[in-house]
Structure formats: C-alpha cells, structure tokens
Design a protein around this motif. Structure first.
Motif, PDB file in Angstrom:
ATOM      1  N   VAL A   1      -5.226   9.379  -2.302  1.00 39.94           N
ATOM      2  CA  VAL A   1      -5.163   8.414  -1.607  1.00 39.94           C
ATOM      3  C   VAL A   1      -4.033   8.472  -0.638  1.00 39.94           C
ATOM      4  O   VAL A   1      -2.927   9.049  -0.906  1.00 39.94           O
ATOM      5  N   ALA A   2      -4.348   7.954   0.513  1.00 41.78           N
ATOM      6  CA  ALA A   2      -3.471   8.227   1.819  1.00 41.78           C
ATOM      7  C   ALA A   2      -3.146   6.929   2.548  1.00 41.78           C
ATOM      8  O   ALA A   2      -4.033   6.049   2.384  1.00 41.78           O
ATOM      9  N   PHE A   3      -2.084   6.633   2.909  1.00 35.50           N
ATOM     10  CA  PHE A   3      -1.713   5.083   3.521  1.00 35.50           C
ATOM     11  C   PHE A   3      -1.163   5.356   4.967  1.00 35.50           C
ATOM     12  O   PHE A   3      -0.681   6.454   5.181  1.00 35.50           O
ATOM     13  N   GLY A   4      -1.158   4.025   5.645  1.00 27.18           N
ATOM     14  CA  GLY A   4      -0.712   4.266   7.047  1.00 27.18           C
ATOM     15  C   GLY A   4      -1.328   5.353   7.889  1.00 27.18           C
ATOM     16  O   GLY A   4      -2.506   5.394   8.015  1.00 27.18           O
ATOM     17  N   LYS A   5      -0.368   6.103   8.517  1.00 27.20           N
ATOM     18  CA  LYS A   5      -0.987   6.895   9.565  1.00 27.20           C
ATOM     19  C   LYS A   5      -1.709   8.215   8.982  1.00 27.20           C
ATOM     20  O   LYS A   5      -2.636   8.657   9.566  1.00 27.20           O
ATOM     21  N   SER A   6      -1.257   8.458   7.780  1.00 30.12           N
ATOM     22  CA  SER A   6      -2.108   9.526   7.078  1.00 30.12           C
ATOM     23  C   SER A   6      -3.477   9.224   6.843  1.00 30.12           C
ATOM     24  O   SER A   6      -4.460   9.788   6.947  1.00 30.12           O
ATOM     25  N   ALA A   7      -3.606   7.894   6.517  1.00 24.43           N
ATOM     26  CA  ALA A   7      -5.098   7.259   6.407  1.00 24.43           C
ATOM     27  C   ALA A   7      -5.948   7.362   7.663  1.00 24.43           C
ATOM     28  O   ALA A   7      -7.192   7.404   7.470  1.00 24.43           O
TER      29      ALA A   7
END
Length: 149
Positions: A57-63
């Motif tokens: 799971v990735a959040f923010g800019k990584s997502a």
C-alpha cells in the motif's frame, strides 16, 4: 528496525482510491509477485522456483506515481515497512492482515527490457531526475566520498 526491500512484478494494475475530505490523499494498493528459490531436492537437477504474493500500500505522491506509471507485469523495487492489523469479517471471524507500506518505489528494468517481456514499464524511477534513471550528484561532491569507488 522495520525495513523491507522487495523486487517483483505487479500481478495487476494498482487499485487507487482517494480519501474523503478537504485534504484528500491517494491510496494505492497492489500485489507484488516476488520470486523465491527453493533448494534442490535429491534427484532434482535444478533449484525449484516459486513466488510469494505480497500486498503493498502506498500513500500520497507514491500512490499517484503508482496510478500513473505502474501496470500489471511491471518489475519494480520497493522499500518500506511491514504493517500488521486485524479486523472482524462479516461472519464474525477475526482476520489478520500483513501489508508493506511503501516508502519508495522504482523501476527494476528499462523500458527496452520491459518491452521484450511484454510489459509497459517506464525507463526512469520515482526519484530520478534525468531520463537515464540516475539521480544527479550535486556539484562539489568528490568521487572519493562515494561508497562505490
């Protein structure tokens, strides 16, 4: 220390959703197929190979990066941490979860290599500033200060 490094291929396109509210944040979930070698057994001429399927799971800019550039079959390297949790399903049973929270992700092969294997990976990484996939080193940094001399 909770640190994970993995290299594998996406099993499908990332599932990206956005949180609700004023400051909506992108959340990307994807699964990596990571090769695992199994030692030779008696009478076997070669190592056996299998894969582990690891939820990430990735959040923010990584997502947002995952949404834009990652697709099924893309070979990537990720750096992150293990996070465990649990919930009660609709049948009242407790379910335990383990995910990798992605802190950094980058491509593990060039676009040309990916093209030969039928994937649509890009030839640069999330942290790269040049099209060749390498980060720039600031002026004034001496070569003898780098760890790979």
């Amino acid at each position: 220390m909770n640190k994970v490094l993995l290299m594998g291929r996406l099993t499908r396109d990332p599932d990206v959703r956005y949180s609700q509210g004023e400051n909506s944040t992108a959340i990307a979930r994807y699964t990596l197929a990571v090769d695992r070698r199994v030692r030779r057994t008696e009478g076997s001429a070669q190592d056996q190979q299998t894969a582990d399927f690891i939820g990430c799971v990735a959040f923010g800019k990584s997502a947002e990066f995952a949404e834009k550039y990652l697709h099924q079959g893309t070979k990537i390297c990720i750096e992150g941490r293990i996070q465990t949790g649990s919930y009660t399903n609709k049948d009242g049973q407790k379910v335990y979860t383990t995910d990798i929270v992605v802190e950094n992700q980058e491509f593990a092969e060039s676009k040309a290599s990916a093209g030969n294997s039928g994937s649509s990976a890009q030839s640069y990484s999330q942290n790269a500033s040049a099209n060749d996939g390498f980060m720039s080193i600031a002026d004034g940094v001496e070569d003898d200060g780098l760890p790979f001399n």
